[in-house]
Design an enzyme around this catalytic site. Structure first.
Site, PDB file in Angstrom:
ATOM      1  N   HIS A  82      24.687  20.223  32.053  1.00 37.60           N
ATOM      2  CA  HIS A  82      24.709  18.773  31.370  1.00 37.60           C
ATOM      3  C   HIS A  82      25.198  18.126  32.270  1.00 37.60           C
ATOM      4  CE1 HIS A  82      23.967  21.095  27.966  1.00 37.60           C
ATOM      5  NE2 HIS A  82      25.022  21.867  27.437  1.00 37.60           N
ATOM      6  N   LYS A  98      19.957  24.869  11.957  1.00 38.95           N
ATOM      7  CA  LYS A  98      18.702  24.757  11.889  1.00 38.95           C
ATOM      8  C   LYS A  98      17.491  24.677  12.252  1.00 38.95           C
ATOM      9  CE  LYS A  98      19.598  22.724   7.422  1.00 38.95           C
ATOM     10  NZ  LYS A  98      19.997  21.209   6.279  1.00 38.95           N
TER      11      LYS A  98
HETATM   12  P1  A3P Z   1      20.466  21.881  14.953  1.00 37.30           P
HETATM   13  O1  A3P Z   1      22.332  22.317  14.511  1.00 37.30           O
HETATM   14  O2  A3P Z   1      20.084  20.737  14.352  1.00 37.30           O
HETATM   15  O3  A3P Z   1      19.656  23.571  13.480  1.00 37.30           O
HETATM   16  P2  A3P Z   1      21.818  23.417  22.092  1.00 37.30           P
HETATM   17  O4  A3P Z   1      20.740  25.110  21.912  1.00 37.30           O
HETATM   18  O5  A3P Z   1      21.440  22.447  23.411  1.00 37.30           O
HETATM   19  O6  A3P Z   1      22.782  23.388  22.209  1.00 37.30           O
HETATM   20  O7  A3P Z   1      21.070  22.753  20.455  1.00 37.30           O
HETATM   21  C1  A3P Z   1      21.487  23.306  19.595  1.00 37.30           C
HETATM   22  C2  A3P Z   1      20.124  23.032  18.290  1.00 37.30           C
HETATM   23  O8  A3P Z   1      19.290  23.486  19.063  1.00 37.30           O
HETATM   24  C3  A3P Z   1      20.806  23.618  17.166  1.00 37.30           C
HETATM   25  O9  A3P Z   1      20.274  22.446  16.363  1.00 37.30           O
HETATM   26  C4  A3P Z   1      20.036  24.670  17.338  1.00 37.30           C
HETATM   27  O10 A3P Z   1      20.153  25.371  15.893  1.00 37.30           O
HETATM   28  C5  A3P Z   1      18.631  24.270  17.482  1.00 37.30           C
HETATM   29  N1  A3P Z   1      17.651  25.422  18.119  1.00 37.30           N
HETATM   30  C6  A3P Z   1      18.937  26.978  18.989  1.00 37.30           C
HETATM   31  N2  A3P Z   1      17.178  27.720  19.052  1.00 37.30           N
HETATM   32  C7  A3P Z   1      15.677  26.793  18.827  1.00 37.30           C
HETATM   33  C8  A3P Z   1      14.835  27.465  19.306  1.00 37.30           C
HETATM   34  N3  A3P Z   1      14.090  28.262  19.056  1.00 37.30           N
HETATM   35  N4  A3P Z   1      13.664  26.550  17.984  1.00 37.30           N
HETATM   36  C9  A3P Z   1      13.710  25.504  17.760  1.00 37.30           C
HETATM   37  N5  A3P Z   1      15.395  24.809  18.177  1.00 37.30           N
HETATM   38  C10 A3P Z   1      16.213  25.564  18.239  1.00 37.30           C
END
Ligand code: A3P
Length: 304
Positions: free
Chosen positions: A111, A271
């Site tokens: 990040h 979500k």
């Molecule tokens: P939401 O909180 O809106 O549901 P990161 O991986 O950068 O931490 O981001 C997390 C976000 O990506 C979360 O969003 C999570 O639900 C979503 N996420 C995780 N896996 C995913 C997938 N396979 N496809 C789409 N979204 C995903």
């Protein structure tokens, strides 16, 4: 953080906010010690922009001939264990594990903002993929995530009201924020070096997964052959890495499976939709955040 919410431990370093207990030391160690190889693949993102998903996709693309889709490592490991984050997985521990022993291509994520990446990365020919997401969804996703983290660290501490999370985010005080500056750094670099840096949006991946995955595979130097396309390999990867599939696996939904940040793996799946901000932000909040986005991205060619 013993005292309170994650924001209380944010410290400013080279123009960006780091969580002192989680990422600052690691980021500094990355700057000092990480030696990139031209074959390295580096996923960069602002937190909560789809990092977990993109890690899974990259890992599945690179390893598609090594594993069967029915016994794939992603079925039993969290994507964060398959693609380590430099500053929080590798360079946060002492002694620092030696990534030189890893075979090529090495897959990492970070990040760390573009302007703070070590020269070893920016001057090397390694492939960078940046995944970003609409700031309103990033804010909502982060608010839920941070409160989950907080509830785990200190059960007695009150959770952060959305209004406060919103104020902090808009002021730029979010991990690796200001969000807009972090995204712009990678956006501008991707315009300057398109052969090295691929800029993807969560919304694009959701809306057009097939063509995004093909673009991603090409950028990584692992394009799909016609034969693979006919065999449905692209769809198989998309299904393996879909929110529905990953979030239903024991490793990702069992509250006892915890990653190295001390957060359960399930916290990375909530979500998985575009536009959940509509269910949480007031009209005033939307107007305010949209205005910041327009001002910050004005003239850059980047919009949501
Ligand atoms: P939401 O909180 O809106 O549901 P990161 O991986 O950068 O931490 O981001 C997390 C976000 O990506 C979360 O969003 C999570 O639900 C979503 N996420 C995780 N896996 C995913 C997938 N396979 N496809 C789409 N979204 C995903």
């Amino acid at each position: 953080n013993e005292k309170g919410w994650i924001s209380e431990s944010l410290v400013l370093y080279q123009g960006f906010w780091y969580v002192s207990t989680i990422s600052l030391q690691g980021a500094m160690a990355v700057q000092q010690h990480f030696k990139a190889r031209p074959t390295d693949i580096l996923l960069t993102s602002t937190p909560k922009s789809g990092t977990t998903w993109t890690k899974a996709l990259i890992f599945a693309i690179i390893n598609r001939t090594n594993y069967d889709f029915t016994t794939h490592p992603l079925l039993i490991h969290n994507p964060h264990d398959c693609v380590p984050t430099l500053e929080t997985n590798l360079y946060r521990t002492t002694p620092i594990p030696n990534p030189d022993v890893l075979p090529s291509p090495r897959l990492f994520s970070t990040h760390i903002p573009y302007s703070s990446l070590p020269e070893s990365i920016t001057a090397s020919n390694c492939r960078i993929i940046h995944i970003c997401r609409n700031p309103k969804d990033v804010l909502i996703s982060f608010w839920f995530f941070a409160n989950k983290l907080q509830a785990k660290l200190n059960k007695d501490h009150p959770l952060l009201p959305l209004e406060e999370a919103f104020q902090l985010f808009c002021k730029g005080a979010s991990p690796y924020g200001p969000y807009w500056d972090q995204v712009l750094g990678y956006w501008k670099a991707s315009l300057e070096w398109p052969e090295r840096i691929l800029f993807l949006k969560y919304e694009g991946l959701k809306g057009n997964p097939f063509s995004c995955l093909k673009k991603l595979a090409e950028h990584l130097g692992y394009p799909f052959s016609l034969e693979e396309e006919e065999q449905g390999v692209v769809e198989k990867i998309l299904n393996l890495c879909s929110f529905e599939n990953l979030s239903s696996l024991d490793v990702n939904k069992n509250p006892e499976k915890v990653g190295n940040l001390g957060v359960e793996n399930s916290a990375f799946y909530r979500k998985g939709q575009v536009g959940d901000w509509e269910n949480h932000l007031t009209a005033e909040m939307v107007e305010h955040i949209d205005r910041i986005t327009e001002q910050k991205f004005h003239g850059s060619g980047l919009s949501f």
